[in-house]
Design an enzyme around this catalytic site. Sequence first.
Site, mmCIF file in Angstrom:
data_model
loop_
_atom_site.group_PDB
_atom_site.id
_atom_site.type_symbol
_atom_site.label_atom_id
_atom_site.label_comp_id
_atom_site.label_asym_id
_atom_site.label_seq_id
_atom_site.Cartn_x
_atom_site.Cartn_y
_atom_site.Cartn_z
ATOM 1 N N HIS A 13 -9.413 12.379 9.064
ATOM 2 C CA HIS A 13 -9.329 11.696 10.352
ATOM 3 C C HIS A 13 -9.283 10.185 10.143
ATOM 4 O O HIS A 13 -8.413 9.494 10.690
ATOM 5 C CB HIS A 13 -10.543 12.084 11.202
ATOM 6 C CG HIS A 13 -10.581 11.455 12.547
ATOM 7 N ND1 HIS A 13 -10.251 12.135 13.707
ATOM 8 C CD2 HIS A 13 -10.924 10.198 12.945
ATOM 9 C CE1 HIS A 13 -10.386 11.322 14.741
ATOM 10 N NE2 HIS A 13 -10.797 10.142 14.304
ATOM 11 N N GLU A 14 -10.208 9.663 9.339
ATOM 12 C CA GLU A 14 -10.269 8.219 9.120
ATOM 13 C C GLU A 14 -9.101 7.722 8.261
ATOM 14 O O GLU A 14 -8.549 6.650 8.518
ATOM 15 C CB GLU A 14 -11.600 7.834 8.479
ATOM 16 C CG GLU A 14 -12.808 8.070 9.372
ATOM 17 C CD GLU A 14 -12.715 7.316 10.695
ATOM 18 O OE1 GLU A 14 -12.098 6.236 10.746
ATOM 19 O OE2 GLU A 14 -13.267 7.828 11.690
ATOM 20 N N HIS A 33 -6.085 7.234 10.428
ATOM 21 C CA HIS A 33 -6.118 5.959 11.156
ATOM 22 C C HIS A 33 -5.638 4.815 10.259
ATOM 23 O O HIS A 33 -4.785 4.014 10.642
ATOM 24 C CB HIS A 33 -7.551 5.655 11.606
ATOM 25 C CG HIS A 33 -8.031 6.453 12.772
ATOM 26 N ND1 HIS A 33 -7.238 6.743 13.861
ATOM 27 C CD2 HIS A 33 -9.249 7.008 13.020
ATOM 28 C CE1 HIS A 33 -7.947 7.449 14.726
ATOM 29 N NE2 HIS A 33 -9.160 7.633 14.231
#
Length: 224
Positions: free
Chosen positions: A27-28, A31
């Site tokens: 997820h990170e 980003h």
Amino acid sequence: MFTTDIAASVTKIAIAFIPMLLGMVCHEVAHGWVAYKLGDPTAKSQGRLTLNPTPHIDPMGTAMFVLTALTSPFIIGWAKPVPVDSRWFKNPRKGMILVSVAGPFTNFLLAVTFGILFAFVAQSAPTPGSLYASVYDFLHNMCVAGVWINLTLGWFNLMPFPPLDGSHIVAGLLPPRLSYKFQSLSRYGFILIILLLATGFLGRIISPLITGSADLIQQLIFLI
């Protein structure tokens, strides 16, 4: 009785650990990767574009994972937010929307991946009593957890409450003046999220979304 409860708790955490770790880290990284592609080198310069979990681990987010894994049907946790500097983007508002969408989108992709893995594992069910049975049970349960955990992370982060990704998407879509006022509420966001989780209200919001998405993944797998 007490020993059995401890063993069950350890087993539950072990089953959820890999799906949760992958969900939080990917997820990170998503980003940071999208931000990098849009011109922002901040995450890359700080060593955050890596699948090595060490730079991403957040103690409070990890503690929340353990707590919810033991006490809640919704397992939640988070990694350290990847730093993003929208001043590098040609269009900061559009760039932040794309960066914010990338995290939840990655969780949905992981949910589909675990669903496909589940289908492969299910095709190789062992005979009762075989040595492979315990490994099969673990993989089977881990794949199921991978679907539900990543759907939970995806929909949870899309909620429009600061500092979740959904709030950045909403801020990017609002007119500048309203966006500024909306973002000014971010200092209350974490308290609001905790209250919504504690009261079960947030669970009632995202539960139908998670269940519906899981059903859709199941239907897609049957078509493959």
